[in-house]
Design a protein around this motif. Structure first.
Motif, mmCIF file in Angstrom:
data_model
loop_
_atom_site.group_PDB
_atom_site.id
_atom_site.type_symbol
_atom_site.label_atom_id
_atom_site.label_comp_id
_atom_site.label_asym_id
_atom_site.label_seq_id
_atom_site.Cartn_x
_atom_site.Cartn_y
_atom_site.Cartn_z
ATOM 1 N N PHE A 92 0.827 -1.209 0.000
ATOM 2 C CA PHE A 92 0.000 0.000 0.000
ATOM 3 C C PHE A 92 0.860 1.258 0.000
ATOM 4 O O PHE A 92 0.499 2.275 -0.592
ATOM 5 N N PHE A 93 2.008 1.193 0.663
ATOM 6 C CA PHE A 93 2.802 2.392 0.884
ATOM 7 C C PHE A 93 3.713 2.758 -0.280
ATOM 8 O O PHE A 93 3.763 3.920 -0.706
ATOM 9 N N ILE A 94 4.470 1.795 -0.807
ATOM 10 C CA ILE A 94 5.614 2.117 -1.662
ATOM 11 C C ILE A 94 5.220 2.849 -2.933
ATOM 12 O O ILE A 94 5.776 3.906 -3.257
ATOM 13 N N ALA A 95 4.266 2.322 -3.696
ATOM 14 C CA ALA A 95 3.917 2.969 -4.971
ATOM 15 C C ALA A 95 3.288 4.352 -4.776
ATOM 16 O O ALA A 95 3.703 5.317 -5.428
ATOM 17 N N PRO A 96 2.282 4.520 -3.906
ATOM 18 C CA PRO A 96 1.717 5.866 -3.726
ATOM 19 C C PRO A 96 2.719 6.863 -3.177
ATOM 20 O O PRO A 96 2.662 8.042 -3.520
ATOM 21 N N ASN A 97 3.653 6.397 -2.347
ATOM 22 C CA ASN A 97 4.627 7.320 -1.795
ATOM 23 C C ASN A 97 5.491 7.913 -2.896
ATOM 24 O O ASN A 97 5.768 9.115 -2.904
ATOM 25 N N VAL A 98 5.915 7.091 -3.842
ATOM 26 C CA VAL A 98 6.688 7.591 -4.982
ATOM 27 C C VAL A 98 5.867 8.597 -5.770
ATOM 28 O O VAL A 98 6.361 9.655 -6.183
ATOM 29 N N ASP A 99 4.602 8.287 -5.996
ATOM 30 C CA ASP A 99 3.730 9.179 -6.754
ATOM 31 C C ASP A 99 3.547 10.514 -6.040
ATOM 32 O O ASP A 99 3.568 11.578 -6.653
ATOM 33 N N PHE A 100 3.367 10.469 -4.720
ATOM 34 C CA PHE A 100 3.215 11.685 -3.935
ATOM 35 C C PHE A 100 4.418 12.608 -4.112
ATOM 36 O O PHE A 100 4.277 13.827 -4.207
ATOM 37 N N ILE A 101 5.603 12.039 -4.132
ATOM 38 C CA ILE A 101 6.821 12.852 -4.132
ATOM 39 C C ILE A 101 7.199 13.313 -5.539
ATOM 40 O O ILE A 101 7.298 14.505 -5.809
ATOM 41 N N VAL A 102 7.403 12.355 -6.445
ATOM 42 C CA VAL A 102 7.966 12.683 -7.753
ATOM 43 C C VAL A 102 7.003 13.493 -8.603
ATOM 44 O O VAL A 102 7.420 14.370 -9.369
ATOM 45 N N ALA A 103 5.705 13.223 -8.496
ATOM 46 C CA ALA A 103 4.740 13.911 -9.346
ATOM 47 C C ALA A 103 4.578 15.382 -8.996
ATOM 48 O O ALA A 103 3.921 16.127 -9.728
ATOM 49 N N THR A 104 5.173 15.854 -7.916
ATOM 50 C CA THR A 104 5.019 17.249 -7.517
ATOM 51 C C THR A 104 6.080 18.168 -8.108
ATOM 52 O O THR A 104 5.942 19.392 -8.024
ATOM 53 N N VAL A 105 7.140 17.601 -8.681
ATOM 54 C CA VAL A 105 8.222 18.444 -9.170
ATOM 55 C C VAL A 105 8.056 18.711 -10.660
ATOM 56 O O VAL A 105 7.327 18.017 -11.362
ATOM 57 N N ASP A 106 8.735 19.749 -11.145
ATOM 58 C CA ASP A 106 8.722 20.044 -12.573
ATOM 59 C C ASP A 106 9.343 18.887 -13.347
ATOM 60 O O ASP A 106 10.258 18.212 -12.866
ATOM 61 N N ARG A 107 8.869 18.699 -14.581
ATOM 62 C CA ARG A 107 9.377 17.592 -15.386
ATOM 63 C C ARG A 107 10.887 17.691 -15.604
ATOM 64 O O ARG A 107 11.595 16.694 -15.659
ATOM 65 N N ALA A 108 11.400 18.917 -15.708
ATOM 66 C CA ALA A 108 12.842 19.101 -15.908
ATOM 67 C C ALA A 108 13.648 18.664 -14.692
ATOM 68 O O ALA A 108 14.841 18.379 -14.796
ATOM 69 N N ASP A 109 13.005 18.608 -13.504
ATOM 70 C CA ASP A 109 13.689 18.214 -12.279
ATOM 71 C C ASP A 109 13.457 16.750 -11.933
ATOM 72 O O ASP A 109 13.799 16.310 -10.833
ATOM 73 N N ALA A 110 12.882 15.977 -12.861
ATOM 74 C CA ALA A 110 12.524 14.590 -12.570
ATOM 75 C C ALA A 110 13.737 13.768 -12.162
ATOM 76 O O ALA A 110 13.684 12.992 -11.205
ATOM 77 N N GLY A 111 14.860 13.928 -12.870
ATOM 78 C CA GLY A 111 16.047 13.158 -12.549
ATOM 79 C C GLY A 111 16.598 13.498 -11.175
ATOM 80 O O GLY A 111 16.918 12.619 -10.386
ATOM 81 N N ALA A 112 16.700 14.797 -10.880
ATOM 82 C CA ALA A 112 17.219 15.219 -9.584
ATOM 83 C C ALA A 112 16.293 14.777 -8.454
ATOM 84 O O ALA A 112 16.750 14.280 -7.418
ATOM 85 N N ALA A 113 14.981 14.948 -8.658
ATOM 86 C CA ALA A 113 14.018 14.577 -7.618
ATOM 87 C C ALA A 113 14.048 13.085 -7.348
ATOM 88 O O ALA A 113 14.038 12.648 -6.193
ATOM 89 N N SER A 114 14.078 12.282 -8.420
ATOM 90 C CA SER A 114 14.113 10.839 -8.229
ATOM 91 C C SER A 114 15.398 10.418 -7.546
ATOM 92 O O SER A 114 15.414 9.485 -6.739
ATOM 93 N N GLY A 115 16.492 11.117 -7.836
ATOM 94 C CA GLY A 115 17.744 10.825 -7.158
ATOM 95 C C GLY A 115 17.670 11.112 -5.674
ATOM 96 O O GLY A 115 18.175 10.342 -4.852
ATOM 97 N N ILE A 116 17.032 12.210 -5.302
ATOM 98 C CA ILE A 116 16.892 12.563 -3.893
ATOM 99 C C ILE A 116 16.018 11.549 -3.177
ATOM 100 O O ILE A 116 16.328 11.096 -2.067
#
Length: 491
Positions: free
Chosen positions: A396-420
């Motif tokens: 229940f936790f893992i997939a929505p947690n990723v969506d909560f975090i990564v989907a909030t950043v600009d598309r250009a920052d996707a690599g940096a955000a996913s790295g963090i």
């Protein structure tokens, strides 16, 4: 740009027309995810045989697990920036190729030092290709389709992490105690070759279009030194008796981490490109999610470390029986992750509360079993229901947690955000193994007399119950941290 492997990223208007082309790309990406997550836990059931065959110490066993996670975490953020700059496809492909070769090195290692070095290199290359996965998903898919892709990714993460001990047990049983531990690394070779070839053929050449500046070498050095200075003493401290240098090194790590933050803010003020964009942490959802991911993975990853050592070294079960013991968690992860997409849209943040709550309940139940039951009554059936509940909650936790975090950043920052995000997860995993491992080994208080099998079982069970309580408390903290996130997912 006529070749499929070099087609540009589809924009939103093209997404629905070219969606069918993107799913093969997702399959290749998820194969890489499965390999990296599998190697987080498959080695756990091999630790007792590694200790016997390579004459490894307790600190070496911790390094085999934590060294992988530490190197993985250190590589994620610079790798994400490299993907933003040069294209995520080739960062993924090169990283996966290096990961596969490092797996071969692990398999042929003939000493503890060689194995630890190989695991660190393996984790390093895992951290190189991993950010490209979430970045490419963010760029390839939009709206609900992106959430579906992240849900599938969450299922793969949960299942491959949990199935690791099961698969490892089968392999060790099949190939024998003396050489079976090598097979847990050999298994990566065919899948790694397939994934590398598939990435060249199917993945798009994805460059974010960011305005690039000079690489933040100072920031990279500060981040690497700070995390290393904090985590190395945590891994080595118990085996060395916690000498003064371990405490001084951790204090220095904290100061270096502060210096890293100040340096990143300075670069941002000057208009340069920092390793970690400080603007990302202005978003409460992103910041809360990072802290939550760190704490949750500290609790989540340490479960298998504790139970695998207890089941084999303490209670005398085989590697295969140890794998069977963890199977309910794997099954629960699949069930939970398969429903997480629908629940995230219907319940919002509540799905994370439910998930972490179930994990906390499951781990507390395991702790009670270990604390109250005689050792001769501890078996796979006793832990079946608690681990199943914890597994469903983890899904229940893992997939929505990723969506909560990564989907909030600009598309250009996707690599940096996913790295963090990935760094928080891996640093959490490394810290969790280091802390829980220290608690486990530090609680092994053997009497000064002949150690019988019963004394061995009782001593290991007591130590495991203390370690499991610590993991459960981390899960409780993660449950409380969920409330730092917004109530619904923003797209």
């Amino acid at each position: 740009m006529s070749q499929h492997g070099s087609r540009p990223i589809p924009n939103k208007s093209m997404a629905s027309e070219r969606l069918s082309r993107n799913w093969p790309s997702l399959t290749v990406l998820l194969l890489g995810v499965a390999m990296s997550m599998l190697d987080t836990t498959i080695v756990n059931v091999a630790l007792p045989t590694i200790r016997v065959n390579l004459h490894a110490s307790e600190s070496v066993l911790s390094w085999v697990v934590s060294g992988y996670a530490l190197a993985f975490g250190l590589a994620l953020i610079p790798a994400g920036r490299l993907g933003d700059r040069f294209g995520h496809k080739w960062v993924f492909t090169i990283g996966l190729a290096g990961f596969t070769l490092a797996s071969l090195w692990c398999a042929i290692s003939d000493s503890s030092l060689s194995l630890v070095c190989a695991r660190i290199v393996q984790g390093l290359f895992g951290g190189v290709f991993y950010p490209a996965v979430t970045a490419l998903i963010q760029l390839l898919f939009v709206r609900k389709t992106r959430s579906r892709a992240f849900s599938v990714m969450g299922a793969v993460i949960g299942f491959s992490t949990a199935i690791g001990p099961v698969l490892g047990g089968f392999l060790i049983e099949w190939f024998g105690q003396s050489e079976g531990w090598r097979s847990v690394f050999y298994v990566n070779l065919p899948f790694g070759i397939i994934a590398v070839i598939g990435s060249i053929i199917t993945l798009p050449s994805a460059v974010s279009g960011r305005t690039h500046g000079k690489a933040d070498i100072v920031g990279l050095i500060l981040m690497t030194c700070s995390l290393s200075a904090i985590l190395v003493p945590l891994i080595q401290g118990e085996g060395s008796g916690w000498p003064l240098w371990t405490w001084l090194m951790m204090c220095a790590g904290v100061l270096l981490l502060v210096a890293f933050g100040l340096w990143q803010m300075r670069l941002a003020r000057l208009g340069a490109v920092p390793l970690i964009p400080p603007k990302l942490f202005v978003r409460a959802q992103f910041t809360g999610g990072i802290i939550l991911a760190l704490v949750y993975f500290a609790a989540f990853t340490s479960i298998f470390f504790t139970l695998s050592l207890l089941w084999q070294s303490g209670l005398g079960h085989s590697a295969l029986e140890t794998g069977y013991m963890s199977a309910p968690f794997a099954i629960g992860s699949i069930i939970g992750a398969s429903q997480s997409h629908r629940l995230a849209y219907g319940l919002g943040r509540k799905v994370l509360s439910i998930g972490t709550g179930m994990v906390a309940f499951g781990l507390l139940s395991v702790w009670l079993m270990l604390s109250l039951l005689p050792t001769d009554e501890l078996n796979n059936w006793v832990l079946l229901l608690p681990l199943l509940i914890a597994g469903i909650g983890s899904g229940f936790f893992i997939a929505p947690n990723v969506d909560f975090i990564v989907a909030t950043v600009d598309r250009a920052d996707a690599g940096a955000a996913s790295g963090i995000v990935g760094t928080a997860q891996r640093v959490g995993a490394a810290s969790g193994i280091a802390i829980i491992g220290s608690i486990l080994f530090g609680s092994l208080d053997f009497p000064h007399r002949r150690i019988t099998s019963q004394i061995l079982a009782d001593t290991f069970t007591h130590a495991a119950s203390v370690a499991m309580l610590a993991s459960a408390m981390l899960a409780v903290i993660a449950c409380l941290l969920v409330f730092a996130l917004p109530k619904s997912i923003q797209h």
